[in-house]
Design an enzyme around this catalytic site. Structure first.
Site, short mmCIF file in Angstrom:
data_model
loop_
_atom_site.label_atom_id
_atom_site.label_comp_id
_atom_site.label_asym_id
_atom_site.label_seq_id
_atom_site.Cartn_x
_atom_site.Cartn_y
_atom_site.Cartn_z
N SER A 109 -8.15 -2.31 7.96
CA SER A 109 -9.10 -3.33 7.90
C SER A 109 -9.95 -3.41 8.88
CB SER A 109 -8.26 -4.51 7.82
OG SER A 109 -8.95 -5.82 7.42
N LYS A 167 -7.90 -0.26 3.83
CA LYS A 167 -7.80 -1.52 3.43
C LYS A 167 -9.15 -2.27 3.69
CE LYS A 167 -5.20 -5.89 3.57
NZ LYS A 167 -6.55 -6.92 4.14
N ASP A 196 -19.59 7.05 12.13
CA ASP A 196 -20.80 7.29 11.52
C ASP A 196 -22.17 7.20 12.44
OD1 ASP A 196 -19.45 7.26 9.11
OD2 ASP A 196 -20.29 5.65 7.99
#
Length: 242
Positions: free
Chosen positions: A102, A127, A113
């Site tokens: 999460s 998740k 990224d």
């Protein structure tokens, strides 16, 4: 302090007070000469989205996409970094494992990224759902999934439910059986799940965050004895003392 210039902070949840706790820890380490940081998110199952966004903001330049949510009937909503951050130049390593989920995946996905950090460990849990509560007439409540979390490159954090709920929850056992926790070569991704970071490094979607540096699961501390109830409790207690 791991080295004279490298600090280590372990964050075990994303609560309302977590950002202040991070500030307090980082400030103490800075006074000891910290210039680089290891952020340990292993076994961190997540928490508040706002805390994950705020923590990611500490490491990214202003205006960078941190995460976005999108669903079939839910328009895309972006969360971006603000001008205020703790350190946007220090070298950063983020540690994750199969129990990082999460909010932990939001932070690690964002800094990966944008090529802001090196992610070390094993593939995270996977998740990343947005759930909306609906109250029923009998005062009970049902939560419906309305959207999914995506990293800046477009990777979906949530692993698939397409093969059923039972298989979803047994995913960890399948990872162990395939040898994924021991051998990185056992992890196969199709080209359809290929994405690119800001510097055009290849990363993969399909559920969870795949680390840049794979560290195999250390099972040497587990014996037949520790798998018994008494053994599990004893080993956990001793591990905490150490």
């Amino acid at each position: 302090m791991i080295t004279p210039e490298t600090g280590y902070i372990n964050l075990n949840r994303f609560a309302q007070t977590s950002l202040q706790e991070f500030y307090d820890a980082a400030s103490k380490l800075s006074l000891q000469g910290m210039r680089n940081l290891i952020l340990d998110l292993r076994n961190n199952s997540g928490g508040y989205l706002g805390t994950a966004v705020d923590l990611s903001n500490q490491f990214l330049k202003a205006g960078k996409l941190i995460v976005y949510t999108e669903g079939i009937h839910s328009p895309r909503e972006d969360y971006t970094s603000s001008p205020n951050g703790y350190s946007r130049t220090a070298k950063l390593v983020v540690m994750i494992n199969e129990n990082s989920a999460s909010a932990s995946e939001i932070v690690s996905g964002a800094v990966q990224d944008w090529d802001r950090a090196i992610i070390v460990g094993r593939r995270s849990f996977g998740k990343g759902l947005v759930q909306r509560p609906f109250n029923l007439p009998d005062s009970s409540q049902v939560r419906l999934t309305t959207a999914r979390y995506h990293t800046p490159s477009g990777r979906c954090i949530q692993k698939s439910y397409s093969e059923g709920v039972d298989k979803y929850y047994n995913d960890f056992a399948r990872r162990v059986k395939r040898g994924e926790l021991i051998h990185p070569d056992s992890i196969k991704f199709p080209d359809s799940l290929k994405f690119y970071t800001a510097k055009k490094r290849v990363v993969y979607g399909g559920g969870g965050i795949m680390p840049d540096v794979f560290i195999p699961w250390d099972s040497t501390i587990i014996s037949d004895y520790t798998w018994t109830s008494a053994g599990r409790m004893s080993s956990i207690f001793l591990w905490r003392l150490c």
